[in-house]
Design a protein around this motif. Structure first.
Motif, mmCIF file in Angstrom:
data_model
loop_
_atom_site.group_PDB
_atom_site.id
_atom_site.type_symbol
_atom_site.label_atom_id
_atom_site.label_comp_id
_atom_site.label_asym_id
_atom_site.label_seq_id
_atom_site.Cartn_x
_atom_site.Cartn_y
_atom_site.Cartn_z
ATOM 1 N N LYS A 89 3.072 11.197 6.351
ATOM 2 C CA LYS A 89 2.587 10.374 5.237
ATOM 3 C C LYS A 89 2.580 8.892 5.623
ATOM 4 O O LYS A 89 1.620 8.167 5.323
ATOM 5 C CB LYS A 89 3.494 10.608 4.020
ATOM 6 C CG LYS A 89 3.159 9.800 2.794
ATOM 7 C CD LYS A 89 1.842 10.224 2.175
ATOM 8 C CE LYS A 89 1.396 9.227 1.104
ATOM 9 N NZ LYS A 89 -0.045 9.117 1.011
ATOM 10 N N ILE A 90 3.629 8.459 6.304
ATOM 11 C CA ILE A 90 3.701 7.039 6.690
ATOM 12 C C ILE A 90 2.580 6.700 7.666
ATOM 13 O O ILE A 90 1.881 5.684 7.513
ATOM 14 C CB ILE A 90 5.083 6.714 7.307
ATOM 15 C CG1 ILE A 90 6.155 6.768 6.216
ATOM 16 C CG2 ILE A 90 5.070 5.329 7.959
ATOM 17 C CD1 ILE A 90 7.572 6.712 6.744
ATOM 18 N N ALA A 91 2.376 7.579 8.652
ATOM 19 C CA ALA A 91 1.334 7.299 9.643
ATOM 20 C C ALA A 91 -0.034 7.229 8.968
ATOM 21 O O ALA A 91 -0.843 6.341 9.249
ATOM 22 C CB ALA A 91 1.334 8.373 10.725
ATOM 23 N N ASP A 92 -0.290 8.170 8.059
ATOM 24 C CA ASP A 92 -1.576 8.188 7.362
ATOM 25 C C ASP A 92 -1.754 6.920 6.523
ATOM 26 O O ASP A 92 -2.810 6.290 6.537
ATOM 27 C CB ASP A 92 -1.648 9.435 6.484
ATOM 28 C CG ASP A 92 -3.024 9.603 5.867
ATOM 29 O OD1 ASP A 92 -3.993 9.662 6.638
ATOM 30 O OD2 ASP A 92 -3.116 9.650 4.632
ATOM 31 N N SER A 93 -0.674 6.533 5.812
ATOM 32 C CA SER A 93 -0.778 5.329 4.977
ATOM 33 C C SER A 93 -1.022 4.097 5.829
ATOM 34 O O SER A 93 -1.802 3.220 5.453
ATOM 35 C CB SER A 93 0.507 5.134 4.165
ATOM 36 O OG SER A 93 0.767 6.284 3.415
ATOM 37 N N LEU A 94 -0.356 4.039 6.992
ATOM 38 C CA LEU A 94 -0.563 2.894 7.884
ATOM 39 C C LEU A 94 -2.028 2.818 8.293
ATOM 40 O O LEU A 94 -2.637 1.745 8.284
ATOM 41 C CB LEU A 94 0.317 3.024 9.133
ATOM 42 C CG LEU A 94 1.778 2.633 8.969
ATOM 43 C CD1 LEU A 94 2.516 2.818 10.284
ATOM 44 C CD2 LEU A 94 1.879 1.183 8.506
ATOM 45 N N LEU A 95 -2.591 3.977 8.629
ATOM 46 C CA LEU A 95 -3.995 4.007 9.043
ATOM 47 C C LEU A 95 -4.888 3.543 7.890
ATOM 48 O O LEU A 95 -5.790 2.725 8.070
ATOM 49 C CB LEU A 95 -4.369 5.425 9.480
ATOM 50 C CG LEU A 95 -5.702 5.590 10.203
ATOM 51 C CD1 LEU A 95 -5.707 4.814 11.504
ATOM 52 C CD2 LEU A 95 -5.977 7.058 10.465
ATOM 53 N N VAL A 96 -4.600 4.038 6.688
ATOM 54 C CA VAL A 96 -5.440 3.695 5.535
ATOM 55 C C VAL A 96 -5.329 2.211 5.198
ATOM 56 O O VAL A 96 -6.333 1.513 5.066
ATOM 57 C CB VAL A 96 -5.051 4.545 4.312
ATOM 58 C CG1 VAL A 96 -5.733 4.016 3.055
ATOM 59 C CG2 VAL A 96 -5.454 5.995 4.538
ATOM 60 N N TYR A 97 -4.079 1.719 5.098
ATOM 61 C CA TYR A 97 -3.923 0.326 4.683
ATOM 62 C C TYR A 97 -4.303 -0.644 5.793
ATOM 63 O O TYR A 97 -4.799 -1.728 5.530
ATOM 64 C CB TYR A 97 -2.511 0.077 4.163
ATOM 65 C CG TYR A 97 -2.354 0.647 2.781
ATOM 66 C CD1 TYR A 97 -2.867 -0.026 1.673
ATOM 67 C CD2 TYR A 97 -1.763 1.887 2.587
ATOM 68 C CE1 TYR A 97 -2.784 0.514 0.407
ATOM 69 C CE2 TYR A 97 -1.677 2.447 1.321
ATOM 70 C CZ TYR A 97 -2.179 1.747 0.236
ATOM 71 O OH TYR A 97 -2.126 2.295 -1.013
#
Lengths: 285, 262
Positions: free
Chosen positions: A261-269
């Motif tokens: 989840k953190i990696a995905d959020s980093l990519l999105v933000y």
């Protein structure tokens, strides 16, 4: 009837919120939306119920340990530093595999998307390769690359490659001809056309492709670590199974959930400023 | 001077979209191409813009034969076709790549003022209404100071009030540099409001049916008698172009179709 009543209640609720919001939020960033917390309700409720069931002796909790035991295991792993070794090992493999797979996917997807000849040449083969379950490569990769890092990274890279390739090629093929014509009218060269029109136009879809590639990277790192590793979260899973430690397995699973989840959020933000112009409902939903 | 000589276009599937178009447009003249759907108006415009190739014939701009897009020719499409990732002012500046930064800024600022969107300069296209977007598209075509401006039904998707205000914006911009304007439209009122000359076209294959001079003084009074009579002239020409002598057979066919329907 009840559904209608509910939706009414919803809309009036939202209406009230919208009325109340402007003076508070004003020109600054929107106030924190407390409705986000709704998402935490279900997992917390389940965890509390299970905890209570074990504490009251209604369940044994040996095969499905209560949250407090999982937390204790995670904490213990973190305190000895063991957890971080495994987390870093896993993240490092994903990172390298993701970079290789995504770079190859972008490059080959771009070639196949822009040139019909290259697409005719490459796409059938790649589609056939894509039909192979990627895990099927494992024995071959081990034979070719050994049982250490190389074969694991290769497997992850293969997993990341296909969604990125498909996404990029598809995005380029679906660029609006009408916008490309605007480029022709202003006599852009091929490279200018690529930079000023194609690249920004494919960006939103490209980012979605990278996201699904990253998701698959997390999936394949487990497979890679199952096939023999001395560290990594996947190793914790295998070890937990062999040693009969379900709390360790669950601890590793929770670590995966958080990291993913953190990696995905980093990519999105991290990429959000690039696609701010997009006219989508995403912000309003 | 824009000259079209024996221009023809046949598509790969054998459809004859245009056949033997001859037309010359004077400096600073506004010409309206008018006709029913499928008579090749848009095809003709795309040929002049260099987006499609003619099967035969030549297009000449001041003794220069055109092949492909030309810097002196601008086009506004039916849809605004703004680039959604550029702000309004960056969209207007899109064609100003070879111009110095200061000059570019000045020209964009002037265009923004002309189309009345100064306060929207830093917005995304998605925040604008359809009429505002089309104004930006017109400004984008004008800032490069083209000698020829092609308009492909740019007002057809707009309501009557917006359209009237866009006509004024267009004429305001046109007054400054007075380029040749070729306007494709199916709206007779619009043709009479803007053009010096109406070219009535006829389908299958697309060709020129008639030319009507619309030499009314500007600004044009839309309620005046000369305006009304010009509209009527164009309408009757259009009517003839759509159903020339064989009016009767068409009726007969309609009746047959109606019979089948019942």
């Amino acid at each position: 009837m009840t559904g209608q009543a509910q939706s009414h209640a919803w809309s009036s609720h939202k209406g009230a919120a919208a009325l109340a919001a402007p003076p508070l939020a004003g020109k600054k960033r929107q106030a924190f939306d407390w409705r986000i917390l709704l998402g935490f309700l279900l997992p917390i409720a389940i965890a509390l119920l299970w905890e209570a069931a074990v504490a009251l002796g209604l369940a044994q909790g040996r095969l499905v340990p209560p949250p407090s035991r999982i937390a204790a295991t995670l904490l213990a792993l973190a305190e000895t530093g063991e957890l971080w070794t495994h987390v870093w090992a896993t993240l490092w493999r994903i990172l390298i595999g993701f970079v290789i797979g995504a770079a190859a996917g972008i490059a080959i997807g771009a070639v196949s998307g822009t040139s019909t000849t290259m697409r005719r040449l490459l796409d059938p083969t790649l589609q056939a390769l894509r039909a192979i379950p990627s895990i099927a490569w494992v024995p071959l990769f081990i034979l070719w690359l050994g049982i250490f890092e190389e074969s694991k990274v290769a497997l992850i890279a293969v997993g990341v490659f296909f969604p990125v390739y498909l996404g990029i090629a598809g995005a380029i093929l679906s660029v609006d001809r009408k916008l490309v014509e605007v480029g022709h009218v202003f006599r852009l060269s091929r490279t200018q056309l690529a930079r000023r029109i194609l690249l920004p136009a494919v960006l939103p879809e490209a980012l979605i492709a990278l996201r699904s590639g990253l998701g698959l990277g997390f999936m394949f790192v487990v497979a890679a670590e199952f096939m023999g590793a001395s560290e990594g979260l996947g190793y914790l899973l295998v070890d937990g199974q062999q040693m009969g430690k379900p709390d360790q397995i669950l601890a590793a699973i929770i670590a995966f959930a958080l990291l993913g989840k953190i990696a995905d959020s980093l990519l999105v933000y991290g990429t959000k400023p690039l696609v701010r112009w997009q006219d989508t409902v995403r912000e309003r939903l | 001077m824009l000259n079209l000589e024996h221009l023809s276009k046949t598509y790969a599937d054998g459809t004859r979209a245009l056949s033997d178009i001859n037309l010359s447009v004077r400096e600073a003249e506004i010409v309206a191409l008018i006709g029913g759907s499928g008579c090749g108006k848009t095809t003709l415009l795309r040929l002049i813009a260099g987006l499609d190739r003619a099967s035969a014939g030549t297009i000449r701009l001041d003794d220069e034969v055109l092949s492909g897009p030309h810097p002196a020719i601008g086009i506004v499409f039916q849809e605004p076709r703004l680039l959604p990732w550029l702000t309004v002012s960056d969209n207007i500046a899109f064609g100003l790549d070879g111009v110095s930064a200061a000059e570019r800024k000045a020209r964009v600022a002037h265009a923004l003022e002309k189309i009345g969107l100064v306060e929207h300069a830093d917005r995304w296209p998605r925040d604008l209404s359809g009429g505002q977007q089309q104004r930006v598209a017109i400004a984008r075509a004008f800032v490069t100071n083209p000698k020829v401006l092609l308009l492909d039904e740019p007002f057809s998707a707009l309501d009557a009030f917006t359209r009237a205000s866009l006509h004024e914006h267009l004429l305001g911009l046109w007054e400054e540099t007075r380029p040749i304007v070729v306007l494709v439209t199916h709206d007779v009122q619009e043709a009479v409001t803007l053009a010096d000359r109406a070219i009535v076209m006829q389908p299958k294959p697309g060709r020129i049916f008639d030319e009507l001079s619309l030499s009314l003084a500007r600004p044009r009074d839309k309620s005046g008698l000369p305006f009304e009579s010009s509209v009527r002239r164009v309408l009757s020409a259009l009517d003839q172009s759509l159903n020339p002598p064989q009016k009767q057979p068409q009726r007969e066919k309609d009746r047959q179709a109606a019979a089948l329907w019942w």
